[in-house]
Enzyme design. Structure first.
Site, PDB file in Angstrom:
ATOM      1  N   GLY A 287       0.832  -1.192   0.000  1.00 53.29           N
ATOM      2  CA  GLY A 287       0.000   0.000   0.000  1.00 53.29           C
ATOM      3  C   GLY A 287       0.869   1.244   0.000  1.00 53.29           C
TER       4      GLY A 287
ATOM      5  N   GLU B 277     -18.559  10.224  -1.017  1.00 49.05           N
ATOM      6  CA  GLU B 277     -18.157  10.125  -2.425  1.00 49.05           C
ATOM      7  C   GLU B 277     -18.911   9.008  -3.130  1.00 49.05           C
ATOM      8  OE1 GLU B 277     -13.630  11.898  -1.811  1.00 49.05           O
ATOM      9  OE2 GLU B 277     -13.933   9.730  -1.970  1.00 49.05           O
TER      10      GLU B 277
ATOM     11  N   GLN C  29      -1.973   9.711   3.991  1.00 52.12           N
ATOM     12  CA  GLN C  29      -0.827  10.529   4.392  1.00 52.12           C
ATOM     13  C   GLN C  29      -0.044   9.977   5.589  1.00 52.12           C
ATOM     14  OE1 GLN C  29       1.168  13.046   3.465  1.00 52.12           O
ATOM     15  NE2 GLN C  29       0.197  12.812   1.468  1.00 52.12           N
TER      16      GLN C  29
END
Length: 420
Positions: free
Chosen positions: A16, A173, A317
């Site tokens: 990832g 979303e 992040q």
């Protein structure tokens, strides 16, 4: 693998955002790296909802791991599922190939969807954590429309209706993307169906959407999804799920044959095999330098790790910054110097609500919304996509979608539409 067996070996579990950052950060170090992942590709998870809503295809948001590290000579890629870690023998066991010994281990296996024990979620809901999840959801939704076109009575039984559980960025979303798919694309594909009757219901157990954002951004998201036709229910969670019904904790029953589960995640089960201290959500507790207490040769980063005092959000992040930090600490140790404390820099949060609508919160109280926020969201996601081809494909697809309201990735194949 380039090099010899006497070099320091770093095993990284998970390709990832965090795992890739570690491996890239070690490209000039005198170490041999083994990167282990169950798939041979990296998935850009922030755009999985667009795969699920037919805006993009899987190969637009995934990139071959071996292609990423083609020029990095100190990396070996192993496609295998890690079945356990022997921390005493410093050995990683996999379902394919022999055991892998390590000098330093980096656990970056991420998180999986969790049902929180809600009845029926595991059997009937669709999570959105992997490329396979996104394809399965897309197949199911389009398959429901095809079935209703053959048997219009299915519309009354909720064949076209979708409940999205979870009012965070993924849920917001997803709900907005589904409603755009229904009204702008499938309404034209199925003129014999009254697609206006298709409901998208966004359910959030808390008092408002986007709880991690500012209150203003949360309200902007709520009004934005409502404008495109999404029904929002807050203050109630999901209590029970069947193939044709979703029951909320306040007793409300919603007839729907699709439930998208975006309500939460827990650490990858690999964390439980290490025999180390776990925190909330099954996350590995780490020290200030991101190493595991009592096992300084093991680091944990991203969604699978947590600081005892200040848990970081399970988004990209912290994983990226943590991966870069761990790579530096490995190099620091090899040089005989003490490790340093990890300091996370909050760069803000973003979520898109649909065409011309997005919200962004930045440190210091700055906020963006509407068209400006939407453009900022588009630009940021293009920058962080892996590979020129993927960026080009996504840009072309977005431009085509914007100009024509069309979405190409809506083919039904023989792939299963339920989780295995």
């Amino acid at each position: 693998m380039a090099g010899n067996s006497r070099r320091h070996r770093v095993v990284v579990i998970g390709a990832g955002f965090g795992g890739l950052a570690v491996v890239k950060g070690l490209r000039h170090e005198p170490v041999d790296v083994v990167l282990v992942d169950a798939h041979n590709f990296h998935t850009f998870q922030p755009l999985l909802y667009q795969v699920a809503t037919a805006g993009l295809d899987v190969d637009d948001v995934a990139y071959a791991i071996r292609g990423i590290f083609r020029r990095q000579r100190n990396v070996e890629v192993r496609m295998a599922t890690v079945t356990g870690v022997d921390v005493t023998a410093r050995t990683v066991h996999c379902d394919a190939g022999g055991p892998i010994t390590y000098d330093t281990l980096v656990v970056a296996a991420g998180a999986i969807s969790t049902s929180y024990g809600v009845a029926g979620v595991g059997e009937h809901a669709f999570p959105l954590k992997s490329a396979a999840d996104a394809v399965a959801l897309r197949q199911h939704v389009i398959g429901r429309f095809e079935a209703a076109a053959t048997d219009p009575s299915l519309v009354e039984r909720g064949a076209l209706d979708v409940v999205v559980c979870g009012g965070g960025p993924t849920g917001v979303e997803m709900a907005g993307g589904l409603m755009e798919l229904f009204t702008k694309v499938l309404a034209k594909d199925f003129p014999q169906l009254d697609v206006r009757r298709a409901r998208v219901v966004l359910v959030e157990a808390g008092p408002r959407l986007l709880a991690a954002f500012s209150e203003q951004s949360g309200e902007h998201a709520r009004s934005g999804v409502a404008k495109v036709g999404v029904e929002v229910i807050s203050g109630a969670g999901v209590a029970d799920v069947t193939p044709e019904r979703v029951v909320l904790t306040d007793g409300t029953q919603i007839t729907a044959q699709t439930l998208v589960w975006a309500a939460g995640v827990r650490a990858h089960p690999l964390a439980t095999t290490l025999g180390v201290e776990l925190g909330r959500g099954g996350r590995i507790v780490v020290d200030a330098d991101l190493s595991v207490p009592s096992h300084p040769e093991i680091f944990a980063i991203g969604d699978i790790a947590t600081d005892r005092d200040q848990p970081l959000p399970q988004v990209a992040q912290p994983a990226i910054q943590g991966g870069k930090h761990v790579a530096r600490q490995i190099a620091t140790r090899l040089a005989g110097r003490p490790t340093e404390t990890f300091r996370y820099v909050d760069k803000g949060s973003m979520a898109t609500i649909g065409r011309h609508r997005a919200v962004a919160d930045f440190p210091g109280g700055q906020r963006l919304s509407g068209f400006v926020g939407w453009v900022a969201w588009l630009g940021l996601h293009i920058v962080y996509l892996m590979g020129f081809r993927n960026r080009a494909n996504v840009l072309v697809n977005w431009a085509w979608n914007y100009l024509t309201y069309d979405r190409a990735a809506r083919l039904l194949t023989d792939e299963p539409t339920r989780r295995s």
